[in-house]
Design a protein around this motif. Structure first.
Motif: not given
Length: 101
Positions: A10-12, A16-17, A23-27
């Motif tokens: 949900d966060l990912l 995206e929305r 990668e910074y945000y995925k981390d």
């Protein structure tokens, strides 16, 4: 799919929305999920042992003290909120409608 995976996805999806990619945000999401696991362990400790716990002093006397998990839980929750803010995610972006209430 377990709840941890659902929250992470949900966060990912929200990132995206929002057009927030990289990668910074995925981390940051991985950091958030690590804190989420810690939060659950702290909450479990409080549920099992209570807000006040017994401890043995150096003299062998049994005393009571505040369960340190209580204050740590507050700190972890605060950091989780800061991470959501850094990612630009707010509860209003969860995709629900007023009819869901």
């Amino acid at each position: 799919m377990e709840i941890r995976e659902q929250i992470e996805q949900d966060l990912l999806d929200q990132l995206e929305r929002n057009g927030t990619v990289g990668e910074y945000y995925k981390d940051l999401v991985r950091d958030y999920m690590s804190l989420w696991s810690t939060k659950n362990m702290l909450a479990q400790d409080i549920e099992e042992r209570g807000a006040v716990v017994d401890y043995e002093s150096n003299t062998g006397t049994i005393n009571k003290r505040k369960n340190e998990s209580v204050s740590e839980l507050v700190k972890v929750n605060g950091q989780m909120i800061k991470l959501l803010d850094a990612m630009g995610i707010s509860p209003a972006q969860a995709g629900g409608t007023d009819e869901d209430m």
